[in-house]
Design an enzyme around this catalytic site. Structure first.
Site, short mmCIF file in Angstrom:
data_model
loop_
_atom_site.label_atom_id
_atom_site.label_comp_id
_atom_site.label_asym_id
_atom_site.label_seq_id
_atom_site.Cartn_x
_atom_site.Cartn_y
_atom_site.Cartn_z
N ASP A 145 0.81 -1.22 0.00
CA ASP A 145 0.00 0.00 0.00
C ASP A 145 0.84 1.27 0.00
O ASP A 145 0.60 2.18 -0.78
CB ASP A 145 -0.95 0.02 1.21
CG ASP A 145 -2.21 -0.78 0.95
OD1 ASP A 145 -2.49 -1.09 -0.22
OD2 ASP A 145 -2.91 -1.10 1.92
N ARG A 150 2.18 4.95 16.67
CA ARG A 150 1.78 6.02 15.73
C ARG A 150 2.23 7.40 16.20
O ARG A 150 2.70 8.20 15.38
CB ARG A 150 0.27 5.98 15.47
CG ARG A 150 -0.18 5.02 14.35
CD ARG A 150 0.62 3.82 14.17
NE ARG A 150 0.24 2.95 13.05
CZ ARG A 150 0.83 1.81 12.78
NH1 ARG A 150 1.85 1.39 13.52
NH2 ARG A 150 0.47 1.07 11.76
N ASP A 165 -5.54 3.53 13.18
CA ASP A 165 -4.23 4.14 12.95
C ASP A 165 -4.33 5.50 12.26
O ASP A 165 -3.56 6.41 12.56
CB ASP A 165 -3.33 3.18 12.17
CG ASP A 165 -2.93 1.98 13.02
OD1 ASP A 165 -2.72 2.18 14.24
OD2 ASP A 165 -2.85 0.87 12.49
N SER A 177 -2.87 -9.04 7.77
CA SER A 177 -2.34 -7.70 7.92
C SER A 177 -1.57 -7.68 9.24
O SER A 177 -2.15 -7.93 10.30
CB SER A 177 -3.50 -6.69 7.94
OG SER A 177 -3.04 -5.47 8.46
N1 ARG Z 1 -6.24 -3.15 16.53
C1 ARG Z 1 -4.94 -2.71 16.90
C2 ARG Z 1 -4.96 -1.23 17.16
O1 ARG Z 1 -5.87 -0.57 16.77
C3 ARG Z 1 -3.90 -3.11 15.88
C4 ARG Z 1 -3.86 -2.29 14.64
C5 ARG Z 1 -2.84 -2.81 13.68
N2 ARG Z 1 -2.58 -1.90 12.61
C6 ARG Z 1 -2.30 -2.25 11.37
N3 ARG Z 1 -2.15 -1.29 10.49
N4 ARG Z 1 -2.21 -3.48 10.97
O2 ARG Z 1 -4.08 -0.69 17.78
#
Ligand code: ARG
Length: 397
Positions: free
Chosen positions: A14, A94, A123, A174
């Site tokens: 991506d 992040r 995110d 993912s």
């Molecule tokens: N659900 C978790 C969170 O919101 C993990 C997110 C993982 N992010 C990703 N881009 N794969 O913190």
């Protein structure tokens, strides 16, 4: 309209397509920024890929110690677990990435930052709210949210532009990883009833054969040594991860509430994070005075919610950090962890020079210094209100 953009670049499909897409569709120059947060990766290959995708510059920032010391450490002191379970692996990363995006934007005179998040996740919230807190003047661009490409479209787009992507079509997951743990979503995991296949795990494959013990030393709430060997936090987490993970311990399978109103099934593996959080909370049981412990426990879920919801850089989070930091003054001591098969890790002992456990008060042996006669009057007055109420009830039946 922005002219130069710093993109949070992972090297995946991506964000690689995003480099070319923003260059072509938005007419911007793209600077790709990779943050090394301990996820591991061939940084030279990733930089080459960014260049092949059309980035005018590719930067790798080693943010491992900063991430450990300034982001993971406060969360550990706060025993931060979202919905009581998830140690905020991606949520903590992040804000540190956003900090570096902003710094790079300033250094390279960019007028926007960009990320490769979809519109369905948390995110995007964390990147954008953090960026606005740090640099309200910068624009945020989210190509993946707007381009309307399916995964197949993206693969075709990458092929058309000769972007070297090793897309393993066999792996539908993912994954996000850093030194605090690993998150796995999508594929078969989207069925909350389906048991996660063993192939999703990378840090918790059981390989150990014999039980082991490790002693974690804490100073003011921070783990500083394993079995007396002092090391920086980032390295210490890695070591605990490796040892505890080898017992197949440290997995979480949960359905969680995303900020955007979606319930999602998440798999996490974070043996080091879970073991350290367990040890830290245990040492607090020994060293925190009762009212402080109880009040802190009330604030911990709030702290986790703020981090999860992208409010790392917020006044309430700052104020809670000050409270948590003050609470850790006497969280100094050692915790014994025992690992055994199959898949067990537990606290089997704790000690502290400044602990509040007093043997001469607690013991049932004869030679204690607790004045038993004091208890009688204390208990009578403690129960006076209830006794008065109960007597009245009996008279009015
Ligand atoms: N659900 C978790 C969170 O919101 C993990 C997110 C993982 N992010 C990703 N881009 N794969 O913190």
């Amino acid at each position: 309209m922005a002219k130069r953009v710093v993109l949070a670049y992972s090297g995946g499909l991506d964000t690689s397509v995003a480099v070319r897409w923003m260059t072509e569709e938005l007419g911007v120059e793209v600077i790709a920024l990779c943050a090394d947060l301990g996820q591991g990766g061939d940084w030279e290959a990733i930089k080459d890929r960014a260049a092949a995708a059309g980035a005018v510059e590719a930067i790798v920032v080693d943010a491992r110690d900063e991430f450990a010391n300034d982001f993971v450490a406060p969360a550990l002191k706060a025993n931060a677990k979202y919905e009581g379970k998830y140690p905020l692996i991606s949520s903590l990363s992040r804000p540190v990435i956003a900090k570096h995006l902003v710094a790079a934007a300033r250094a390279h005179h960019a007028d926007a930052v960009a990320h490769g998040c979809t519109g369905k996740g948390n995110d995007q919230v964390r990147f954008e709210v953090s960026t606005r807190a740090l640099a309200p003047d910068l624009e945020t661009i989210a190509p993946v949210r707007t381009w309307g490409l399916t995964r197949a479209d993206s693969i075709e787009y990458a092929e058309r532009w000769n972007i070297p992507i090793t897309v393993t079509k066999a792996s539908p997951y993912s994954i996000d990883q850093n030194l605090w743990g690993r998150t796995i979503e999508a594929g078969i995991l989207e069925d909350p009833w389906a048991q996660p296949p063993e192939e999703v795990y990378a840090l918790t494959t059981p390989t150990a054969t014999d039980p082991t013990e490790l002693v974690i030393s804490f100073e003011r709430g921070l783990p500083v040594a394993i079995d007396g060997r002092r090391m920086p936090l980032a390295a210490l987490i890695g070591e605990v991860d490796r040892i505890v993970g080898s017992y197949g311990w440290g997995r979480i399978d949960m359905v969680e509430n995303r900020r955007v109103g979606i319930k999602s099934r998440e798999i996490y593996e974070c043996p080091g994070a879970l073991a350290l959080l367990m040890a830290h909370a245990d040492l607090e049981d020994l060293t925190l005075e009762r009212d402080l412990a109880h009040e802190k426990a009330r604030l911990e879920p709030r702290y986790a919610d703020l981090v999860y919801d992208g409010l790392w850089y917020s006044p309430l989070k700052q104020a809670l950090d000050a409270f948590v930091e003050e609470s850790q003054r006497f969280v100094t001591g050692e915790v014994r962890l025992r690992c055994e098969l199959p898949g067990r890790c537990m606290v089997v002992g704790r000690r502290s020079e400044v602990g509040l456990y007093d043997y001469t008060l607690a013991t049932y042996e004869a030679a204690d210094r607790f004045r038993h006669s004091d208890a009688e009057g204390f208990v009578r007055i403690w129960g006076l209100g209830v006794a008065t109420w109960a007597a009245k009830q009996a008279n009015t039946q």
